[in-house]
Scaffold this motif. Structure first.
Motif, PDB file in Angstrom:
ATOM      1  N   LYS A  84       1.336  -0.026   1.985  1.00  0.00           N
ATOM      2  CA  LYS A  84       0.766   1.133   1.775  1.00  0.00           C
ATOM      3  C   LYS A  84      -0.925   1.130   1.580  1.00  0.00           C
ATOM      4  O   LYS A  84      -1.475   2.051   2.371  1.00  0.00           O
ATOM      5  N   ASP A  85      -1.372   0.151   1.292  1.00  0.00           N
ATOM      6  CA  ASP A  85      -2.973   0.124   1.356  1.00  0.00           C
ATOM      7  C   ASP A  85      -3.346   0.018   2.639  1.00  0.00           C
ATOM      8  O   ASP A  85      -4.524   0.423   2.778  1.00  0.00           O
ATOM      9  N   ASP A  86      -2.660  -0.771   3.662  1.00  0.00           N
ATOM     10  CA  ASP A  86      -2.842  -0.879   5.007  1.00  0.00           C
ATOM     11  C   ASP A  86      -3.210   0.366   5.871  1.00  0.00           C
ATOM     12  O   ASP A  86      -3.806   0.831   6.460  1.00  0.00           O
ATOM     13  N   ILE A  87      -2.029   1.394   5.404  1.00  0.00           N
ATOM     14  CA  ILE A  87      -1.991   2.734   5.976  1.00  0.00           C
ATOM     15  C   ILE A  87      -3.081   3.549   5.580  1.00  0.00           C
ATOM     16  O   ILE A  87      -3.377   4.322   6.334  1.00  0.00           O
ATOM     17  N   ARG A  88      -3.347   3.679   4.342  1.00  0.00           N
ATOM     18  CA  ARG A  88      -4.307   4.393   3.688  1.00  0.00           C
ATOM     19  C   ARG A  88      -5.805   3.925   4.378  1.00  0.00           C
ATOM     20  O   ARG A  88      -6.588   4.755   4.685  1.00  0.00           O
ATOM     21  N   GLU A  89      -6.151   2.530   4.516  1.00  0.00           N
ATOM     22  CA  GLU A  89      -7.459   2.043   5.107  1.00  0.00           C
ATOM     23  C   GLU A  89      -7.290   2.527   6.592  1.00  0.00           C
ATOM     24  O   GLU A  89      -8.510   3.064   7.063  1.00  0.00           O
ATOM     25  N   LEU A  90      -6.275   2.394   7.452  1.00  0.00           N
ATOM     26  CA  LEU A  90      -6.336   2.736   8.679  1.00  0.00           C
ATOM     27  C   LEU A  90      -6.618   4.295   8.870  1.00  0.00           C
ATOM     28  O   LEU A  90      -7.112   4.795   9.843  1.00  0.00           O
ATOM     29  N   SER A  91      -5.850   5.064   7.932  1.00  0.00           N
ATOM     30  CA  SER A  91      -5.840   6.504   8.113  1.00  0.00           C
ATOM     31  C   SER A  91      -7.296   6.960   7.822  1.00  0.00           C
ATOM     32  O   SER A  91      -7.820   7.799   8.057  1.00  0.00           O
TER      33      SER A  91
END
Length: 265
Positions: A154-161
């Motif tokens: 989830k943290d990766d997805i937030r950062e990529l977003s």
């Protein structure tokens, strides 16, 4: 893997699709997946599919439409008639399985009509840590989960977003309204609307992340602990409004907001 490697892995997974229907809710996970699919395959080879039902507020649907438009993806919205599904309405611990299966059955029909080679969803690496019966339906229906394959958390997805300037990068996590209801309590339209209106009112006093858990005549409010002061400052108006919506008792959960709290029992 670092986030750059995961991003490249995600793009490599998507490249194999050629054409894809994305099971799209408008949340952070599926929005990132939709963005990557459009970037890699081109918008003519991607369709975003959203199932409409009383379990999702109208505001969430409108935001999903806007985000899909911003990404440049064709967006199909289909009615699911999930409240006609007795197995869902009974609200057993397999509720999410029956809902997801119903949704993906419709998505499969749309994918065939549009000649999409496969269906992909936004299941991520962290989802495996929670109780998610819907995951069994994803596997059974042959749906591919690229974010999971790329081990994106989830943290990766937030950062990529954030890096990709997606409007969902700071969107609070959201789950369907049925997750506010204890297993065994039958689900109906009136109950779901009661929860929807209550949460929207509380958001209106300045709180972005809220869950109103339904216990018949009692509402159990979950917000982040740093929002307790706002709740207590506005408690009179909150209690008054939630009673107007049909609750007799209104309680604040002192443990604060957390995902999966309805599974604790």
């Amino acid at each position: 893997m670092n986030i750059e490697s995961k991003y490249e892995t995600l793009r490599d997974v998507v490249k194999e699709f050629k054409t894809v229907l994305v099971a799209y809710s408008g949340g952070m996970d599926s929005a990132l997946l939709l963005k990557i699919c459009v970037d890699v395959l081109g918008n003519g080879n991607v369709v975003a599919f959203t199932g409409n039902a009383p379990t999702f507020p109208a505001k969430e649907i409108e935001e999903a439409k806007q985000t899909a438009s911003d990404i440049g993806a064709e967006h199909i919205l289909s009615e699911t008639a999930i409240l006609n599904n007795k197995l869902f309405v009974e609200n057993t611990t397999e509720r999410c399985y029956h809902c997801k299966k119903n949704l993906l059955h419709i998505a499969t029909q749309v994918a065939r009509e549009r000649n999409m080679a496969c269906i992909a969803d936004g299941t991520n690496f962290d989802d495996a840590k929670d109780f998610r019966p819907g995951g069994a339906a994803v596997k059974k229906m042959g749906v591919i989960s690229p974010l999971l394959k790329a081990e994106l958390t989830k943290d990766d997805i937030r950062e990529l977003s954030r890096i990709l300037s997606l409007p969902t990068h700071n969107k609070p996590p959201y789950a369907c309204l049925a997750t506010r209801v204890p297993y065994g309590t039958p689900i109906d339209t009136e109950l779901l609307k009661q929860i929807e209106l209550s949460e929207e009112f509380i958001k209106g006093v300045g709180i972005s992340q809220v869950r109103v858990r339904y216990y018949g005549n009692m509402a159990r409010i979950e917000v982040a602990k740093n929002d307790f002061d706002t709740i207590l400052r506005e408690y009179e108006s909150i209690v008054h409004r939630l009673k107007q919506y049909g609750f007799t008792y209104v309680a604040l959960d002192l443990e604060g907001y957390r995902t999966g709290s309805m599974n604790e029992g």
